[in-house]
Every structure is written in structure tokens, then in C-alpha cells.
Design a protein around this motif. Structure first.
Motif, PDB file in Angstrom:
ATOM      1  N   THR A 190      24.089 133.964 -34.961  1.00 14.62           N
ATOM      2  CA  THR A 190      24.919 134.555 -33.814  1.00 14.62           C
ATOM      3  C   THR A 190      26.405 134.464 -34.072  1.00 14.62           C
ATOM      4  O   THR A 190      26.931 135.074 -33.290  1.00 14.62           O
ATOM      5  CB  THR A 190      24.399 133.488 -32.437  1.00 14.62           C
ATOM      6  OG1 THR A 190      24.540 132.182 -32.944  1.00 14.62           O
ATOM      7  CG2 THR A 190      22.768 133.965 -32.386  1.00 14.62           C
ATOM      8  N   GLY A 191      26.824 133.606 -35.193  1.00 16.03           N
ATOM      9  CA  GLY A 191      28.231 133.524 -35.334  1.00 16.03           C
ATOM     10  C   GLY A 191      28.402 134.039 -36.807  1.00 16.03           C
ATOM     11  O   GLY A 191      27.653 134.844 -37.374  1.00 16.03           O
ATOM     12  N   ASP A 192      29.446 133.520 -37.278  1.00 23.28           N
ATOM     13  CA  ASP A 192      30.056 133.972 -38.640  1.00 23.28           C
ATOM     14  C   ASP A 192      28.966 133.157 -39.878  1.00 23.28           C
ATOM     15  O   ASP A 192      28.719 131.942 -39.679  1.00 23.28           O
ATOM     16  CB  ASP A 192      31.287 133.159 -39.108  1.00 23.28           C
ATOM     17  CG  ASP A 192      31.725 133.865 -40.214  1.00 23.28           C
ATOM     18  OD1 ASP A 192      30.961 134.159 -41.156  1.00 23.28           O
ATOM     19  OD2 ASP A 192      32.871 133.495 -40.495  1.00 23.28           O
ATOM     20  N   PRO A 193      28.095 134.121 -40.507  1.00 24.00           N
ATOM     21  CA  PRO A 193      27.145 133.392 -41.329  1.00 24.00           C
ATOM     22  C   PRO A 193      27.889 132.473 -42.249  1.00 24.00           C
ATOM     23  O   PRO A 193      27.159 131.323 -42.818  1.00 24.00           O
ATOM     24  CB  PRO A 193      26.455 134.467 -42.006  1.00 24.00           C
ATOM     25  CG  PRO A 193      27.627 135.737 -41.787  1.00 24.00           C
ATOM     26  CD  PRO A 193      28.134 135.562 -40.664  1.00 24.00           C
ATOM     27  N   LEU A 194      29.098 132.591 -42.760  1.00 24.90           N
ATOM     28  CA  LEU A 194      29.465 131.792 -43.786  1.00 24.90           C
ATOM     29  C   LEU A 194      29.762 130.505 -43.159  1.00 24.90           C
ATOM     30  O   LEU A 194      29.807 129.267 -44.219  1.00 24.90           O
ATOM     31  CB  LEU A 194      30.818 132.267 -44.160  1.00 24.90           C
ATOM     32  CG  LEU A 194      31.398 131.739 -45.616  1.00 24.90           C
ATOM     33  CD1 LEU A 194      30.415 131.906 -46.693  1.00 24.90           C
ATOM     34  CD2 LEU A 194      32.793 132.459 -46.025  1.00 24.90           C
ATOM     35  N   ASN A 195      29.877 130.132 -42.085  1.00 22.74           N
ATOM     36  CA  ASN A 195      30.083 128.903 -41.285  1.00 22.74           C
ATOM     37  C   ASN A 195      28.675 128.022 -41.754  1.00 22.74           C
ATOM     38  O   ASN A 195      28.922 126.882 -41.841  1.00 22.74           O
ATOM     39  CB  ASN A 195      30.244 129.065 -39.960  1.00 22.74           C
ATOM     40  CG  ASN A 195      31.603 129.261 -39.585  1.00 22.74           C
ATOM     41  OD1 ASN A 195      32.679 129.202 -40.132  1.00 22.74           O
ATOM     42  ND2 ASN A 195      31.967 129.572 -38.168  1.00 22.74           N
ATOM     43  N   LEU A 196      27.526 128.765 -41.581  1.00 26.27           N
ATOM     44  CA  LEU A 196      26.422 127.906 -41.982  1.00 26.27           C
ATOM     45  C   LEU A 196      26.576 127.440 -43.284  1.00 26.27           C
ATOM     46  O   LEU A 196      26.023 126.239 -43.714  1.00 26.27           O
ATOM     47  CB  LEU A 196      25.235 129.016 -41.907  1.00 26.27           C
ATOM     48  CG  LEU A 196      25.005 129.447 -40.359  1.00 26.27           C
ATOM     49  CD1 LEU A 196      23.842 130.324 -40.207  1.00 26.27           C
ATOM     50  CD2 LEU A 196      24.783 128.429 -39.405  1.00 26.27           C
ATOM     51  N   PHE A 197      26.969 128.138 -44.261  1.00 30.23           N
ATOM     52  CA  PHE A 197      27.308 127.652 -45.728  1.00 30.23           C
ATOM     53  C   PHE A 197      28.084 126.263 -45.678  1.00 30.23           C
ATOM     54  O   PHE A 197      27.818 125.431 -46.490  1.00 30.23           O
ATOM     55  CB  PHE A 197      27.939 128.712 -46.514  1.00 30.23           C
ATOM     56  CG  PHE A 197      28.116 128.089 -47.877  1.00 30.23           C
ATOM     57  CD1 PHE A 197      27.199 127.970 -48.752  1.00 30.23           C
ATOM     58  CD2 PHE A 197      29.300 127.759 -48.185  1.00 30.23           C
ATOM     59  CE1 PHE A 197      27.737 127.015 -50.087  1.00 30.23           C
ATOM     60  CE2 PHE A 197      29.783 127.116 -49.350  1.00 30.23           C
ATOM     61  CZ  PHE A 197      28.967 127.084 -50.412  1.00 30.23           C
ATOM     62  N   TRP A 198      29.317 126.285 -45.041  1.00 28.49           N
ATOM     63  CA  TRP A 198      30.124 125.223 -44.673  1.00 28.49           C
ATOM     64  C   TRP A 198      29.461 124.131 -44.208  1.00 28.49           C
ATOM     65  O   TRP A 198      29.937 122.862 -44.546  1.00 28.49           O
ATOM     66  CB  TRP A 198      31.483 125.731 -44.291  1.00 28.49           C
ATOM     67  CG  TRP A 198      32.306 126.539 -45.022  1.00 28.49           C
ATOM     68  CD1 TRP A 198      32.731 128.042 -44.908  1.00 28.49           C
ATOM     69  CD2 TRP A 198      32.628 126.322 -46.364  1.00 28.49           C
ATOM     70  NE1 TRP A 198      33.396 128.283 -46.061  1.00 28.49           N
ATOM     71  CE2 TRP A 198      33.404 127.483 -47.067  1.00 28.49           C
ATOM     72  CE3 TRP A 198      32.559 125.256 -47.299  1.00 28.49           C
ATOM     73  CZ2 TRP A 198      33.813 127.588 -48.178  1.00 28.49           C
ATOM     74  CZ3 TRP A 198      33.229 125.289 -48.515  1.00 28.49           C
ATOM     75  CH2 TRP A 198      33.726 126.444 -48.951  1.00 28.49           C
ATOM     76  N   PHE A 199      28.862 124.324 -43.177  1.00 23.11           N
ATOM     77  CA  PHE A 199      28.094 123.340 -42.459  1.00 23.11           C
ATOM     78  C   PHE A 199      27.016 122.424 -43.372  1.00 23.11           C
ATOM     79  O   PHE A 199      27.161 121.210 -43.376  1.00 23.11           O
ATOM     80  CB  PHE A 199      27.178 123.650 -41.295  1.00 23.11           C
ATOM     81  CG  PHE A 199      28.185 124.438 -40.163  1.00 23.11           C
ATOM     82  CD1 PHE A 199      29.284 124.140 -39.993  1.00 23.11           C
ATOM     83  CD2 PHE A 199      27.589 125.247 -39.374  1.00 23.11           C
ATOM     84  CE1 PHE A 199      30.058 124.558 -39.048  1.00 23.11           C
ATOM     85  CE2 PHE A 199      28.003 125.748 -38.078  1.00 23.11           C
ATOM     86  CZ  PHE A 199      29.515 125.455 -38.009  1.00 23.11           C
ATOM     87  N   ALA A 200      26.452 123.267 -44.179  1.00 24.16           N
ATOM     88  CA  ALA A 200      25.627 122.818 -45.215  1.00 24.16           C
ATOM     89  C   ALA A 200      26.171 121.873 -46.141  1.00 24.16           C
ATOM     90  O   ALA A 200      25.860 120.577 -46.615  1.00 24.16           O
ATOM     91  CB  ALA A 200      24.516 123.844 -45.760  1.00 24.16           C
ATOM     92  N   HIS A 201      27.339 122.663 -46.780  1.00 26.90           N
ATOM     93  CA  HIS A 201      28.327 121.971 -47.808  1.00 26.90           C
ATOM     94  C   HIS A 201      28.790 120.651 -47.358  1.00 26.90           C
ATOM     95  O   HIS A 201      28.696 119.516 -47.876  1.00 26.90           O
ATOM     96  CB  HIS A 201      29.415 122.812 -48.188  1.00 26.90           C
ATOM     97  CG  HIS A 201      30.092 122.445 -49.219  1.00 26.90           C
ATOM     98  ND1 HIS A 201      31.366 121.614 -49.058  1.00 26.90           N
ATOM     99  CD2 HIS A 201      30.260 122.573 -50.510  1.00 26.90           C
ATOM    100  CE1 HIS A 201      31.894 121.267 -50.042  1.00 26.90           C
ATOM    101  NE2 HIS A 201      31.308 121.887 -50.960  1.00 26.90           N
TER     102      HIS A 201
END
Length: 228
Positions: free
Chosen positions: A152-163
Motif C-alpha cells: 500500500t506504500g512505497d515498496p522500497l520501504n519494505l526492503f529498508w525495514f527488512a534491512h
């Protein structure tokens, strides 16, 4: 000498200086002397010591054969799972492995956030350039395949959350006496992978299929036992 050749000469000299003296013991003046150029000319190619070091780390990442193989894959759910698993393994090995240089880099990344943030910003930008497109495209393919819920938001944020989650877990294990007892390394790797994959939207069926059915099944039994 062309600009690209001069840039490579500077990077080669910087690698030798950092290897010999570490990050804190290396100065742009010493790198310039090792490259037989003026410090002013060095700054035309690299504005700071942090920029030099971030470029070296980026080059090392690009030369990693496992990462190269992953980046050459077609975007897919499998590629997404392997990307997360590779990231988890890399950071856990920093804490458990004998390579103190990698541990120092992780410490430098952490202290950069408490200082001016320059090194962290540079490295994040290079990581995004290197891996971001594969992550986003693979997440889109996973959603299209029914393996993940839409973002629902910027998909790249999910990568940074994981990182950031993995980096924080690794930091707790850097001291000789870990700050937090996570248990066995292989169990921590499994739990982290499952936690992150669920967090970025993968469903349990996809995780079981691509991460390992037995691992997810065991995790479910453990959760039931703990709830009881």
C-alpha cells in the motif's frame, strides 16, 4: 590519464590504505600520497573519506559471486526469498565470523547514524542502486503470482525495514558478550527470514514453498506450543 583510470588508481590506493590502517587511521591526505596525486585532485573524484570507503564497499559487493548470480536472476518470488535469506545470512555471519573488518564496517555504519550520517547515506544510496530494482520487481511478481499481498506504500520501504531489522539484530551480537541472547544461529536465521518475509507481504504458503516447508511447519508447532 582518463578520468575513469584516475578514479580507479585512487580507489586502488585507498583500498591499500584502509586495509593497512583501518577507516579511522586513514586520511584523504595519505590516500592522495599513496596515489601520487594532490589531495585537491582526489577531492575532484571523491568529496570525502566516507565517499571513498562507500565506493570501495560497493565495488566489493558487485564483485561478490553470489550476489552477482542473484542479481542476474529474473524477478520472481524465489529471487525475493533468496535476497532476504542472503541478507540475513550476511549480517549474522558478520557477528559470528572471524572477519573483524566486516564487524568494524557494521560498527562504522551504526556510529554514522549518531554522527553526521554521511557514510550511512552514501552506502544506503549504493545498496538501493544495486539491489532496489530487483527487490521491487520481485515483490511485484510475487503479488501477481498470488504469493504476496499488494503493497500500500512505497515498496522500497519494505526492503529498508527488512534491512534495518537485520542490522539491528546483528549489532546486538557484536560485543564479546552479546547484548541479547537470541539462541542458536540457525534458528535465528530461520526466524528472521520468516518474520521479514511475512512483513514484506508473503503468505505462509509461499514461504513454505520457497524457504522450506519443514522450517515453517516447525515454527508453527513452536508457536502453538508456546501459546499453550
Amino acid at each position: 590519464m582518463t578520468s575513469d583510470l584516475r578514479r580507479q588508481l585512487i580507489l586502488g590506493a585507498a583500498k591499500r590504505c584502509f586495509a593497512r590502517h583501518g577507516y579511522n587511521g586513514t586520511t584523504t591526505k595519505s590516500v592522495a600520497a599513496a596515489a601520487a596525486i594532490s589531495e585537491a585532485l582526489l577531492f575532484k573524484h571523491f568529496p570525502s573519506k566516507a565517499a571513498l570507503y562507500a565506493e570501495i564497499l560497493s565495488d566489493e559487493c558487485e564483485a561478490d559471486p553470489e550476489l552477482t548470480e542473484l542479481l542476474e536472476r529474473e524477478p520472481s518470488t524465489v529471487a525475493l526469498v533468496e535476497l532476504i535469506r542472503g541478507m540475513v545470512r550476511h549480517f549474522l555471519e558478520v557477528a559470528d565470523g572471524p572477519d573483524q573488518e566486516e564487524a568494524q564496517r557494521l560498527r562504522l555504519m551504526a556510529t554514522s547514524h549518531l554522527d553526521d550520517g554521511e557514510f550511512a547515506r552514501l552506502l544506503y544510496a549504493k545498496i538501493e542502486t544495486l539491489i532496489g530494482a530487483l527487490f521491487v520487481a520481485s515483490l511485484e511478481r510475487a503479488v501477481a503470482a498470488g504469493d504476496a499481498r499488494p503493497c500500500t506504500g512505497d515498496p522500497l520501504n519494505l526492503f529498508w525495514f527488512a534491512h534495518h531489522s537485520v542490522v539491528t539484530a546483528a549489532l546486538t551480537r557484536l560485543p564479546a558478550v552479546p547484548c541479547l541472547a537470541y539462541g542458536k544461529a540457525n534458528e535465528l536465521e530461520r526466524q528472521l527470514c520468516e518474520f521479514l518475509l511475512r512483513g514484506i507481504g508473503l503468505n505462509d504458503a509461499a514461504i513454505a514453498s520457497h524457504l522450506g516447508h519443514n522450517q515453517v511447519a516447525d515454527a508453527g508447532r513452536t508457536a502453538i506450543a508456546e501459546s499453550a
